[in-house]
Design an enzyme around this catalytic site. Structure first.
Site, PDB file in Angstrom:
ATOM      1  N   ASN A 118      46.847  36.301  27.146  1.00 27.34           N
ATOM      2  CA  ASN A 118      46.445  35.319  26.120  1.00 27.34           C
ATOM      3  C   ASN A 118      45.242  35.871  25.371  1.00 27.34           C
ATOM      4  O   ASN A 118      44.554  36.752  25.885  1.00 27.34           O
ATOM      5  CB  ASN A 118      46.051  33.997  26.805  1.00 27.34           C
ATOM      6  CG  ASN A 118      44.960  34.211  27.837  1.00 27.34           C
ATOM      7  OD1 ASN A 118      45.241  34.643  28.972  1.00 27.34           O
ATOM      8  ND2 ASN A 118      43.731  33.945  27.480  1.00 27.34           N
ATOM      9  N   ALA A 165      46.045  40.268  34.991  1.00 27.06           N
ATOM     10  CA  ALA A 165      46.254  39.546  33.735  1.00 27.06           C
ATOM     11  C   ALA A 165      44.853  39.253  33.200  1.00 27.06           C
ATOM     12  O   ALA A 165      43.950  38.946  33.987  1.00 27.06           O
ATOM     13  CB  ALA A 165      47.008  38.260  33.983  1.00 27.06           C
ATOM     14  N   SER A 182      48.485  38.793  38.529  1.00 23.47           N
ATOM     15  CA  SER A 182      49.308  37.593  38.277  1.00 23.47           C
ATOM     16  C   SER A 182      50.591  37.955  37.540  1.00 23.47           C
ATOM     17  O   SER A 182      50.544  38.683  36.548  1.00 23.47           O
ATOM     18  CB  SER A 182      48.566  36.609  37.368  1.00 23.47           C
ATOM     19  OG  SER A 182      47.419  36.157  37.981  1.00 23.47           O
ATOM     20  N   MET A 241      39.027  37.798  36.100  1.00 20.51           N
ATOM     21  CA  MET A 241      38.308  37.307  37.292  1.00 20.51           C
ATOM     22  C   MET A 241      38.526  38.206  38.508  1.00 20.51           C
ATOM     23  O   MET A 241      38.423  37.754  39.644  1.00 20.51           O
ATOM     24  CB  MET A 241      38.772  35.886  37.625  1.00 20.51           C
ATOM     25  CG  MET A 241      38.660  34.915  36.458  1.00 20.51           C
ATOM     26  SD  MET A 241      39.397  33.329  36.873  1.00 20.51           S
ATOM     27  CE  MET A 241      39.507  32.566  35.248  1.00 20.51           C
ATOM     28  N   SER A 242      38.832  39.466  38.274  1.00 18.51           N
ATOM     29  CA  SER A 242      39.091  40.367  39.415  1.00 18.51           C
ATOM     30  C   SER A 242      38.745  41.799  39.008  1.00 18.51           C
ATOM     31  O   SER A 242      38.013  42.029  38.049  1.00 18.51           O
ATOM     32  CB  SER A 242      40.568  40.289  39.810  1.00 18.51           C
ATOM     33  OG  SER A 242      41.374  40.799  38.774  1.00 18.51           O
ATOM     34  N   HIS A 284      40.281  36.898  45.693  1.00 20.48           N
ATOM     35  CA  HIS A 284      39.377  36.672  44.552  1.00 20.48           C
ATOM     36  C   HIS A 284      38.030  36.131  45.022  1.00 20.48           C
ATOM     37  O   HIS A 284      37.955  35.329  45.951  1.00 20.48           O
ATOM     38  CB  HIS A 284      39.981  35.655  43.572  1.00 20.48           C
ATOM     39  CG  HIS A 284      41.198  36.144  42.877  1.00 20.48           C
ATOM     40  ND1 HIS A 284      42.475  35.888  43.345  1.00 20.48           N
ATOM     41  CD2 HIS A 284      41.353  36.878  41.743  1.00 20.48           C
ATOM     42  CE1 HIS A 284      43.350  36.446  42.527  1.00 20.48           C
ATOM     43  NE2 HIS A 284      42.702  37.055  41.549  1.00 20.48           N
ATOM     44  N   TYR A 296      36.270  33.948  43.492  1.00 15.61           N
ATOM     45  CA  TYR A 296      36.158  32.497  43.261  1.00 15.61           C
ATOM     46  C   TYR A 296      36.766  31.660  44.388  1.00 15.61           C
ATOM     47  O   TYR A 296      36.572  30.455  44.445  1.00 15.61           O
ATOM     48  CB  TYR A 296      36.777  32.098  41.909  1.00 15.61           C
ATOM     49  CG  TYR A 296      38.242  32.404  41.743  1.00 15.61           C
ATOM     50  CD1 TYR A 296      39.227  31.691  42.424  1.00 15.61           C
ATOM     51  CD2 TYR A 296      38.666  33.409  40.881  1.00 15.61           C
ATOM     52  CE1 TYR A 296      40.566  31.967  42.270  1.00 15.61           C
ATOM     53  CE2 TYR A 296      40.010  33.705  40.718  1.00 15.61           C
ATOM     54  CZ  TYR A 296      40.948  32.985  41.420  1.00 15.61           C
ATOM     55  OH  TYR A 296      42.278  33.278  41.269  1.00 15.61           O
ATOM     56  N   GLU A 297      37.508  32.312  45.274  1.00 12.51           N
ATOM     57  CA  GLU A 297      38.069  31.562  46.412  1.00 12.51           C
ATOM     58  C   GLU A 297      36.999  31.247  47.451  1.00 12.51           C
ATOM     59  O   GLU A 297      37.233  30.453  48.355  1.00 12.51           O
ATOM     60  CB  GLU A 297      39.201  32.357  47.052  1.00 12.51           C
ATOM     61  CG  GLU A 297      40.438  32.441  46.162  1.00 12.51           C
ATOM     62  CD  GLU A 297      41.500  33.357  46.726  1.00 12.51           C
ATOM     63  OE1 GLU A 297      42.060  33.049  47.779  1.00 12.51           O
ATOM     64  OE2 GLU A 297      41.762  34.408  46.111  1.00 12.51           O
ATOM     65  N   HIS A 343      46.655  28.120  33.636  1.00 12.32           N
ATOM     66  CA  HIS A 343      47.131  29.179  34.521  1.00 12.32           C
ATOM     67  C   HIS A 343      48.644  29.348  34.393  1.00 12.32           C
ATOM     68  O   HIS A 343      49.170  30.458  34.459  1.00 12.32           O
ATOM     69  CB  HIS A 343      46.739  28.854  35.969  1.00 12.32           C
ATOM     70  CG  HIS A 343      47.126  29.911  36.945  1.00 12.32           C
ATOM     71  ND1 HIS A 343      46.705  31.221  36.820  1.00 12.32           N
ATOM     72  CD2 HIS A 343      47.895  29.874  38.049  1.00 12.32           C
ATOM     73  CE1 HIS A 343      47.211  31.941  37.814  1.00 12.32           C
ATOM     74  NE2 HIS A 343      47.934  31.140  38.576  1.00 12.32           N
ATOM     75  N   HIS A 345      47.913  29.812  49.965  1.00 12.26           N
ATOM     76  CA  HIS A 345      47.612  31.203  49.577  1.00 12.26           C
ATOM     77  C   HIS A 345      48.198  32.142  50.618  1.00 12.26           C
ATOM     78  O   HIS A 345      47.940  32.021  51.796  1.00 12.26           O
ATOM     79  CB  HIS A 345      46.095  31.392  49.519  1.00 12.26           C
ATOM     80  CG  HIS A 345      45.672  32.801  49.240  1.00 12.26           C
ATOM     81  ND1 HIS A 345      45.194  33.209  48.027  1.00 12.26           N
ATOM     82  CD2 HIS A 345      45.674  33.891  50.032  1.00 12.26           C
ATOM     83  CE1 HIS A 345      44.913  34.487  48.092  1.00 12.26           C
ATOM     84  NE2 HIS A 345      45.188  34.928  49.309  1.00 12.26           N
TER      85      HIS A 345
END
Ligand code: HPA
Length: 281
Positions: free
Chosen positions: A236, A114, A31, A212-213, A84, A86-87, A248, A62
């Site tokens: 963050n 990120a 990201s 998440m990756s 990802h 989660y997709e 996000h 996407h």
């Protein structure tokens, strides 16, 4: 062999028909780093949607593509837009692009992402060299019949992130005067950010950053014997460590602010890695 292998081969043949470029290094952009390709001497690009059999995204808007080009003279393939879990893809589809890049010729996988900082000594905006990972919270991409042509059934994972590559990146960061934290990356499925209790759990388990990756991609790449390195951008501090809720948008804006520094480190590290690969040949 397994259906997943047939799918991979179909994608590979489709790519080979369209692109002749042979990369040495594969780079996945996280990201906020999407603009990195502006710095690359681009030779070719291929939209994922133009690759026969490539997992098609269910997410509106996407898009993603492979960009082929040279970074400081080193031939690279870049994933602009990753896939990802989660997709809604199967894990085999999530790592299919990584496998493809190895089949195209890439010997080294350079991962970026990120991530939320879990280590209490970290600050938002810092970069972290990944020294190890925890992928136990997502399904392994190696589940199913083993793809014997790619690697062994029970691959060793004692040094997923190559020590020599880590040393090269550390040296490069030092030369550029870029501070670099080191730590363990833990992958969760997302797409929700974590709760404060989950972040305490991650810390207890030894994680320094959460995202998440990445970890699943590293497992697939390690299975195939690629040299792997990775850098997280700590966009963050993770949930519960400050009193601000996460969004996000905030993650992306933070990543874009630090992008110039991150990009310099990636470029110079690829130059050093490319040089070390040439010396080995
Ligand atoms: N958690 C999970 N993934 C993330 C975060 C986070 O705090 N920040 C950026 N990606």
């Amino acid at each position: 062999m397994a259906k997943a292998y047939d799918k991979l081969m179909r994608c590979y043949r489709s790519v080979k028909k369209k692109v002749k470029f042979q990369p040495k290094v594969a780079l996945i952009l996280g990201s906020g780093l999407g603009d990195y390709v502006k710095q690359v001497k681009v030779e070719a690009a291929l939209d994922y949607s133009d690759i026969e059999g490539f997992p098609v995204s269910t997410v509106p808007g996407h898009k993603g593509r492979f960009v082929f080009g040279h970074v400081k003279g080193i031939p690279v393939v870049i994933m602009q837009g990753r896939v990802h879990y989660y997709e809604g893809y199967d894990m085999a589809d999530v790592v299919l692009p990584v496998r493809l890049m190895k089949m195209m010729g890439a010997q080294v996988l350079f991962l970026t992402n990120a991530a939320g900082g879990v280590n209490e000594n970290f600050h938002a905006g810092e970069l972290m060299l990944i020294k190890d990972q925890i992928s136990s919270f997502v399904p392994s991409p190696l589940i199913g019949p083993n793809m014997d042509k790619l690697g062994v059934r029970f691959p060793d994972m004692s040094e997923i992130y190559d020590k020599k590559l880590r040393a090269l990146i550390k040296k490069t960061a030092k030369k550029l005067g870029i501070p670099l934290q080191k730590g363990v990356y833990l992958q969760l499925t997302g797409p929700a950010y974590e709760s404060p209790a989950e972040i305490r759990m991650c810390r207890m388990l030894g994680a320094d950053a959460v995202g998440m990756s990445t970890a699943c991609e590293a497992v697939a790449a390690n299975h195939m014997g690629m040299g792997i390195c990775g850098i997280s951008f700590i966009s963050n501090l993770a949930c519960g460590m400050t009193d601000q809720p996460l969004s996000h948008k905030e993650v992306q804006e933070a990543a874009e602010r630090v992008a110039p520094l991150f990009e310099r480190l990636v470029t110079e590290s690829i130059a050093a890695i490319g040089k070390s690969l040439t010396e080995k040949e």
